[in-house]
Design an enzyme around this catalytic site. Structure first.
Site, PDB file in Angstrom:
ATOM      1  CB  SER A   1      -8.290   1.375   5.589  1.00 51.59           C
ATOM      2  OG  SER A   1      -8.976   2.567   5.569  1.00 51.59           O
TER       3      SER A   1
ATOM      4  CE  LYS B   1      -3.883   2.306   2.623  1.00 52.34           C
ATOM      5  NZ  LYS B   1      -4.769   2.264   3.768  1.00 52.34           N
TER       6      LYS B   1
ATOM      7  CB  SER C   1      -7.681   4.348   2.815  1.00 51.08           C
ATOM      8  OG  SER C   1      -6.804   3.693   3.741  1.00 51.08           O
TER       9      SER C   1
END
Length: 452
Positions: A179, A86, A155
């Site tokens: 997330s 990420k 996210s």
């Protein structure tokens, strides 16, 4: 085509392999790291224009790592297997841009702790996956591979989408509210948020330091156990015999927000677990826990305002309206209110610890329902956020398909620092209870929905 030469009848593409299976095949010499990485890159070449999961990708760099693995001795249990990272976690050789124009082209020159540990175990860093702006709520360009007109969740959008679309076997995410688990549920993969801070967070751009947790998304549970073991310096062998667990079914105080498919997912998982021999009992959180969602918002807003103090002071015009609003809400909260929120959260954590004298795990809703249509909103984090605040390990397990054929997960929760127990029970639910995410909502009897 990059097929498994030794098993042509299986028709399996190398990019479809899970991490543990791929690592074993590389170790035995049946496949090479190069062939595996090329298969993933081939899949990305075909699908990335549609899915848009990657924030930074350098095929030559990925292949160079793979070739180095193939030439040298095995470095560890992940030797030669690609992973996605990420884009809020530092990587020495790739930019970390955090979904924000403020950090366009930014490169720290070092690896986050978790990335360095993956490299030391032999993993190939395939690329950086798209994140919502600064791990917040303003989405990036990623689309849900199950339906390109729907959000993948946020996210950790790119991590969920890349894993679900078989671009990479496993990817790292982070969770401040929901997330990791929300993208996992929306995209139909496993998402694991460990106990708070059990995975070292050095090299992570903080959103909210009392909430941020590094997690994993994968298509296979064994891959999560393998990678989590690497990140925590544990050996987590698969247990051949797993006893039927004691399960507390917890609707939570947010039950009125659960759509029909979420109620069906919990009902289906509960029925299968009970039929397989689990002891199942309904469990209600204490009434005062209903303040947890508001409490998490308070802590999140204050800590985001503090962690993004420089960004707000020097680059306010480059922040999204959503992030600017969050920061300004944080500025308006007094130190006394913030301290009270921290104290209340800690009280609830201690109270919840006692619950697990009765249960091995809790089974709860994971999301409101299917992934919402459109890309402007990444979904409601409240069903995941209350457990994030409580700092317990949680996992999204694919349970059913909703009315539009989209995945809907259920949330499995264990006591703090009982991450191994959570992984064991999740595996029992999949292997013994048969929860596989393939049933449609029409297959759930109306009586179950009424009971739940």
């Amino acid at each position: 085509m990059n097929r498994i030469a030794e098993s042509p009848a299986s028709g399996a593409m190398l990019n479809e392999l899970g991490m543990a299976k791929a690592a074993a095949m590389i170790a035995s010499g049946r496949i090479t790291s190069e062939s595996l990485v090329r298969a993933c890159l081939d899949r990305i070449a075909v699908r990335e224009d549609a899915v848009r999961a990657w924030a930074a990708l350098n095929a030559d760099y990925a292949l160079a790592q793979a070739l180095e693995c193939d030439r040298g001795p095995a470095r560890g249990p992940l030797h030669g297997v690609p992973v996605g990272i990420k884009d809020v976690l530092d990587t020495a050789d790739l930019p970390t841009q955090m979904g924000s124009p403020i950090y366009a082209g930014h490169q720290s020159g070092l690896d986050a702790s978790c990335v360095a540990m993956l490299r030391a175990a032999g993993a190939v860093i395939l690329g950086k996956t798209v994140t919502c702006e600064l791990a917040g709520v303003a989405p990036g360009a990623t689309r849900n591979p199950q339906d390109l007109e729907r959000t993948p969740g946020g996210s950790s959008s790119g991590s969920g989408a890349a894993v679900a679309d078989r671009m990479v076997p496993l990817a790292l995410g982070t969770q401040t509210g929901g997330s990791v688990l929300r993208p996992a549920s929306f995209c139909g993969v496993f998402g694991f948020k460990p106990t708070y801070n059990i995975v070292n967070r050095a090299g992570l751009k903080f959103a909210a330091e009392n909430l941020d947790t590094i997690g994993l998304l994968a298509r296979e549970l064994d891959d999560i156990a393998l990678c989590f073991g690497v990140l925590t310096n544990q050996v987590l062998p698969l247990r051949a015999e797993l006893r039927a667990p004691r399960i507390g079914v917890c609707h939570t105080y947010l039950w009125d927000k659960a759509q029909l498919e979420t109620r069906a997912a919990l009902a289906h998982a509960t029925r299968l677990a009970s039929a397989a021999g689990a002891t199942v009992e309904h469990f209600d959180l204490p009434p005062h826990f209903a303040r947890l969602t508001e409490t998490r918002e308070t802590i999140n807003n204050v800590e985001r305002a503090r962690s993004l103090a420089w960004d707000y002071a020097c680059h306010r015009a480059q922040l999204s309206p959503q992030m600017t609003h969050t920061i300004e809400l944080g500025h308006a909260i007094s130190g006394k209110e913030y301290d009270a929120a921290l104290h209340f959260a800690d009280q609830c954590r201690r109270a919840l610890d006692q619950t697990f004298d009765r249960f091995d795990i809790l089974l709860a809703p994971c999301v409101n329902g299917e992934a919402p249509s459109g890309l402007a909103y990444a979904g409601d984090p409240s069903f995941q956020g209350l457990w994030t605040l409580l700092q317990v390990p949680t996992m999204s397990v694919p349970a059913i398909r909703g009315p539009h054929g989209m995945p809907v997960g259920v949330q499995v929760i264990a006591k703090r620092y009982s991450d191994r127990a959570l992984l064991d029970v999740a595996r029992w639910l999949v292997l013994n209870a048969g929860i596989d995410g393939q049933k449609g909502i029409a297959d759930i009897p109306d009586a179950e929905l009424t009971d739940n």
